[in-house]
Design a protein around this motif. Structure first.
Motif, PDB file in Angstrom:
ATOM      1  N   PRO A   1      -7.364  -1.034  11.824  1.00 21.77           N
ATOM      2  CA  PRO A   1      -8.253  -0.643  11.362  1.00 21.77           C
ATOM      3  C   PRO A   1      -8.071   0.242   9.992  1.00 21.77           C
ATOM      4  CG  PRO A   1      -8.681   0.511  13.133  1.00 21.77           C
ATOM      5  CD  PRO A   1      -7.429  -0.141  13.375  1.00 21.77           C
ATOM      6  N   LEU A   2      -7.073   0.832  10.001  1.00 24.44           N
ATOM      7  CA  LEU A   2      -6.848   1.662   8.842  1.00 24.44           C
ATOM      8  C   LEU A   2      -5.865   1.000   7.918  1.00 24.44           C
ATOM      9  CD1 LEU A   2      -6.683   5.119  10.736  1.00 24.44           C
ATOM     10  CD2 LEU A   2      -8.373   4.248   9.173  1.00 24.44           C
ATOM     11  N   GLY A   3      -5.696  -0.430   8.006  1.00 24.65           N
ATOM     12  CA  GLY A   3      -4.722  -0.931   7.183  1.00 24.65           C
ATOM     13  C   GLY A   3      -3.146  -0.685   7.327  1.00 24.65           C
ATOM     14  N   ARG A   4      -3.033  -0.458   8.633  1.00 28.15           N
ATOM     15  CA  ARG A   4      -1.407  -0.193   8.997  1.00 28.15           C
ATOM     16  C   ARG A   4      -1.110   1.350   8.432  1.00 28.15           C
ATOM     17  NH1 ARG A   4       1.608  -5.635  10.231  1.00 28.15           N
ATOM     18  NH2 ARG A   4      -0.331  -6.854  10.516  1.00 28.15           N
ATOM     19  N   GLY A   5      -2.235   2.154   8.454  1.00 26.97           N
ATOM     20  CA  GLY A   5      -2.096   3.418   7.963  1.00 26.97           C
ATOM     21  C   GLY A   5      -2.472   3.735   6.271  1.00 26.97           C
ATOM     22  N   TYR A   6      -2.237   2.658   5.608  1.00 32.46           N
ATOM     23  CA  TYR A   6      -2.512   2.621   3.994  1.00 32.46           C
ATOM     24  C   TYR A   6      -3.900   3.270   3.670  1.00 32.46           C
ATOM     25  CZ  TYR A   6      -2.832   0.965  -0.728  1.00 32.46           C
ATOM     26  OH  TYR A   6      -3.058   0.840  -1.965  1.00 32.46           O
ATOM     27  N   LEU A   7      -5.195   2.953   4.413  1.00 32.05           N
ATOM     28  CA  LEU A   7      -6.236   3.346   4.194  1.00 32.05           C
ATOM     29  C   LEU A   7      -6.674   4.745   4.252  1.00 32.05           C
ATOM     30  CD1 LEU A   7      -8.460   0.347   5.371  1.00 32.05           C
ATOM     31  CD2 LEU A   7      -7.634   0.723   3.125  1.00 32.05           C
ATOM     32  N   THR A   8      -5.743   5.558   5.017  1.00 28.68           N
ATOM     33  CA  THR A   8      -5.956   6.922   5.207  1.00 28.68           C
ATOM     34  C   THR A   8      -5.487   7.713   3.870  1.00 28.68           C
ATOM     35  OG1 THR A   8      -3.466   7.417   5.637  1.00 28.68           O
ATOM     36  CG2 THR A   8      -5.166   6.680   7.586  1.00 28.68           C
ATOM     37  N   GLY A   9      -4.874   7.114   3.028  1.00 27.85           N
ATOM     38  CA  GLY A   9      -4.370   7.606   1.629  1.00 27.85           C
ATOM     39  C   GLY A   9      -3.126   8.502   1.748  1.00 27.85           C
ATOM     40  N   THR A  10      -2.480   8.707   2.995  1.00 27.27           N
ATOM     41  CA  THR A  10      -1.525   9.346   3.343  1.00 27.27           C
ATOM     42  C   THR A  10      -0.235   8.872   3.419  1.00 27.27           C
ATOM     43  OG1 THR A  10      -1.902   9.620   5.691  1.00 27.27           O
ATOM     44  CG2 THR A  10      -2.868  11.169   4.337  1.00 27.27           C
ATOM     45  N   LEU A  11      -0.274   7.469   3.632  1.00 25.27           N
ATOM     46  CA  LEU A  11       1.031   6.549   3.718  1.00 25.27           C
ATOM     47  C   LEU A  11       1.901   6.538   2.453  1.00 25.27           C
ATOM     48  CD1 LEU A  11       2.455   4.605   5.608  1.00 25.27           C
ATOM     49  CD2 LEU A  11       1.374   2.853   4.520  1.00 25.27           C
ATOM     50  N   ARG A  12       3.133   7.163   2.708  1.00 25.48           N
ATOM     51  CA  ARG A  12       4.186   7.030   1.726  1.00 25.48           C
ATOM     52  C   ARG A  12       5.353   6.062   2.134  1.00 25.48           C
ATOM     53  NH1 ARG A  12       0.647   9.364   0.297  1.00 25.48           N
ATOM     54  NH2 ARG A  12       0.344  11.361  -0.394  1.00 25.48           N
ATOM     55  N   LEU A  13       5.008   4.910   1.231  1.00 28.56           N
ATOM     56  CA  LEU A  13       5.895   3.825   1.568  1.00 28.56           C
ATOM     57  C   LEU A  13       7.325   4.135   1.213  1.00 28.56           C
ATOM     58  CD1 LEU A  13       3.268   1.142  -0.241  1.00 28.56           C
ATOM     59  CD2 LEU A  13       4.150   1.473   2.285  1.00 28.56           C
ATOM     60  N   GLU A  14       7.614   4.969   0.504  1.00 28.21           N
ATOM     61  CA  GLU A  14       9.002   5.088   0.101  1.00 28.21           C
ATOM     62  C   GLU A  14       9.605   5.945   0.986  1.00 28.21           C
ATOM     63  OE1 GLU A  14       6.512   8.722  -1.577  1.00 28.21           O
ATOM     64  OE2 GLU A  14       6.568   6.359  -1.577  1.00 28.21           O
TER      65      GLU A  14
ATOM     66  N   THR B   1     -10.942   6.456  -1.631  1.00 27.51           N
ATOM     67  CA  THR B   1     -10.703   7.927  -1.709  1.00 27.51           C
ATOM     68  C   THR B   1     -11.931   8.649  -2.673  1.00 27.51           C
ATOM     69  OG1 THR B   1      -8.472   7.496  -1.467  1.00 27.51           O
ATOM     70  CG2 THR B   1      -9.041   9.876  -2.017  1.00 27.51           C
ATOM     71  N   LYS B   2     -12.304   8.125  -3.782  1.00 26.65           N
ATOM     72  CA  LYS B   2     -13.366   8.858  -4.437  1.00 26.65           C
ATOM     73  C   LYS B   2     -14.535   9.063  -3.659  1.00 26.65           C
ATOM     74  CE  LYS B   2     -13.026   7.948  -8.994  1.00 26.65           C
ATOM     75  NZ  LYS B   2     -13.311   7.103 -10.191  1.00 26.65           N
ATOM     76  N   LEU B   3     -14.880   7.761  -3.207  1.00 30.40           N
ATOM     77  CA  LEU B   3     -16.294   7.794  -2.479  1.00 30.40           C
ATOM     78  C   LEU B   3     -16.218   8.461  -1.305  1.00 30.40           C
ATOM     79  CD1 LEU B   3     -19.074   6.775  -2.040  1.00 30.40           C
ATOM     80  CD2 LEU B   3     -17.918   4.504  -1.008  1.00 30.40           C
ATOM     81  N   SER B   4     -15.076   8.661  -0.654  1.00 30.59           N
ATOM     82  CA  SER B   4     -15.008   9.306   0.684  1.00 30.59           C
ATOM     83  C   SER B   4     -14.892  10.864   0.403  1.00 30.59           C
ATOM     84  CB  SER B   4     -13.748   9.173   1.333  1.00 30.59           C
ATOM     85  OG  SER B   4     -12.625   9.741   0.559  1.00 30.59           O
ATOM     86  N   GLU B   5     -14.614  11.439  -0.735  1.00 33.98           N
ATOM     87  CA  GLU B   5     -14.498  12.673  -1.252  1.00 33.98           C
ATOM     88  C   GLU B   5     -16.324  12.964  -1.377  1.00 33.98           C
ATOM     89  OE1 GLU B   5     -12.069  12.924  -4.403  1.00 33.98           O
ATOM     90  OE2 GLU B   5     -10.255  13.216  -3.272  1.00 33.98           O
TER      91      GLU B   5
ATOM     92  N   LEU C   1     -18.708  11.770  -0.121  1.00 32.04           N
ATOM     93  CA  LEU C   1     -19.386  11.799   1.330  1.00 32.04           C
ATOM     94  C   LEU C   1     -18.778  12.917   2.304  1.00 32.04           C
ATOM     95  CD1 LEU C   1     -19.273   7.935   2.169  1.00 32.04           C
ATOM     96  CD2 LEU C   1     -21.307   9.518   1.454  1.00 32.04           C
ATOM     97  N   ASP C   2     -18.022  13.547   1.727  1.00 30.27           N
ATOM     98  CA  ASP C   2     -17.289  14.627   2.614  1.00 30.27           C
ATOM     99  C   ASP C   2     -16.487  14.237   3.675  1.00 30.27           C
ATOM    100  OD1 ASP C   2     -16.280  17.541   2.799  1.00 30.27           O
ATOM    101  OD2 ASP C   2     -18.314  17.974   3.981  1.00 30.27           O
ATOM    102  N   ILE C   3     -16.006  13.076   3.649  1.00 28.34           N
ATOM    103  CA  ILE C   3     -15.067  12.734   4.899  1.00 28.34           C
ATOM    104  C   ILE C   3     -13.871  12.300   4.244  1.00 28.34           C
ATOM    105  CG2 ILE C   3     -17.095  12.171   6.443  1.00 28.34           C
ATOM    106  CD1 ILE C   3     -16.836   9.225   5.218  1.00 28.34           C
ATOM    107  N   THR C   4     -12.919  12.021   5.235  1.00 27.18           N
ATOM    108  CA  THR C   4     -11.665  11.430   4.736  1.00 27.18           C
ATOM    109  C   THR C   4     -11.638  10.020   4.519  1.00 27.18           C
ATOM    110  OG1 THR C   4     -10.877  10.828   6.826  1.00 27.18           O
ATOM    111  CG2 THR C   4     -10.255  13.147   6.166  1.00 27.18           C
ATOM    112  N   PRO C   5     -10.779   9.492   3.609  1.00 25.14           N
ATOM    113  CA  PRO C   5     -10.858   7.979   3.457  1.00 25.14           C
ATOM    114  C   PRO C   5     -10.664   7.259   4.719  1.00 25.14           C
ATOM    115  CG  PRO C   5      -9.097   9.053   1.957  1.00 25.14           C
ATOM    116  CD  PRO C   5      -9.921  10.052   2.775  1.00 25.14           C
ATOM    117  N   GLY C   6      -9.922   7.725   5.659  1.00 26.89           N
ATOM    118  CA  GLY C   6      -9.730   7.027   7.126  1.00 26.89           C
ATOM    119  C   GLY C   6     -10.872   6.852   7.750  1.00 26.89           C
TER     120      GLY C   6
END
Length: 327
Positions: free
Chosen positions: A204-217, A247-251, A253-258
């Motif tokens: 549900p977090l897009g394999r971690g991508y939707l948290t905004g913290t995934l570093r593919l490199e 991410t902008k919308l989550s900020e 709403l004062d919650i994290t993107p995840g």
């Protein structure tokens, strides 16, 4: 932790569960001790739905889960799966749901998990060489014998789901479902609701991508996400732009993107639960708190505007035969 009634046969779980696959395969090296602590912490937080499979790490994951729930079995809604088979860790998967093997698969899972019953037993993938009615028929026998309480299917086609539900009481289906992948909304979700079957969304977090913290490199050479088209080329550029808006919308709403992504999935219906995967107790706590987030109609409308289904690009990667492809 809020709960969800899944299906019409009595199964109730936490709205947010814990997907354990990454503790044993696909997402790089893991620390077993930390994974066990994460499972134990999940139960502390009221996260009852603990999801594993006999295929994850060729049984290693079930053993980890068994350690994590030891002494607290009654506090967990234990879900495991059969049908994807690995002889040993690192082997490529194959499908095997032959009726003459299912009982042995179940017995082996019970042994690794250290329990005498499984709350939710999934057919992980339909074996194309076996009519689905034959597979779920044996699963129903396991329910009658007290080894299993409820039945589910994972990533089956709509036609297979309908046939399975006609042959045995199916409580849940499990599919990849997130803001990042919504293909099941066309056919599976309406069918499940007509049949009275609950829906569990994995990744549900897009394999971690939707948290905004995934570093593919920083992903290891054998990370399962590397072949995923959503993380490559022009698709990644487009997806990064959508993620920035999320991410902008989550900020605001004062919650994290995840947390926003998880709250969105739970808002899709009272018959929906999510099983984000993590190996980190800290990330687990963040995910669990998403169950407390109630998105307003305005927030959902804005989310659909900035991160709509059409905003994302690329087909997903699956090590098993995918149910469908994005066109």
């Amino acid at each position: 932790m809020i709960t969800r009634a899944l299906g019409s046969h009595g199964l109730t779980t936490s709205a947010i569960g814990l997907g354990c696959m990454g503790m044993s395969q696909d997402y790089g090296p893991a620390d077993d001790a930390e994974s066990v602590r994460t499972i134990q912490r999940a139960i502390d937080l009221g996260v009852t739905l603990i999801d594993t499979s006999m295929s994850y790490g060729a049984g290693h994951n079930e053993e980890l889960v068994g350690r994590g729930i030891a002494g607290r079995r009654e506090q967990a809604v234990l879900a495991t799966k059969f049908g994807i088979w690995r002889e040993k860790q690192g082997d490529p998967p194959s499908l095997n749901a032959r009726p003459d093997r299912i009982r042995r698969f179940c017995e082996d899972s019970l042994s690794r998990l250290g329990t005498d019953y499984i709350d939710l037993y999934y057919l992980h993938r339909v074996d194309p060489t076996v009519p689905v009615e034959e597979s779920v028929g044996v699963m129903a026998e396991l329910v009658a014998e007290g080894k299993v309480r409820y039945l589910g299917l994972s990533e089956s086609s709509p036609e297979e789901l309908a046939r399975a539900a006609a042959a045995a009481p199916i409580s849940t289906i499990q599919y990849e479902w997130s803001l990042f992948w919504r293909e099941l909304e066309d056919d599976v979700v309406p069918l499940a609701r007509r049949l009275g079957i609950g829906i569990v969304g994995f990744s549900p977090l897009g394999r971690g991508y939707l948290t905004g913290t995934l570093r593919l490199e920083e992903l290891g050479a054998h990370d399962d996400r590397l072949p995923d088209q959503r993380f490559q080329g022009d698709a990644l550029t487009r997806n990064n732009a959508s993620l920035a808006e999320l991410t902008k919308l989550s900020e605001e709403l004062d919650i994290t993107p995840g947390q926003l992504a998880l709250a969105w999935l739970l808002a899709q219906g009272e018959d929906v639960a999510a099983i984000p995967g993590t190996r980190s107790p800290a990330r687990l706590a963040e995910n669990a708190t998403a169950a407390d987030v109630s998105l307003s109609a305005e927030a959902l409308e804005r989310l659909d505007s900035v991160a709509s289904r059409s905003a994302w690009a690329g087909d997903r990667f699956s090590y098993a035969v995918p149910r469908t492809s994005r066109t």
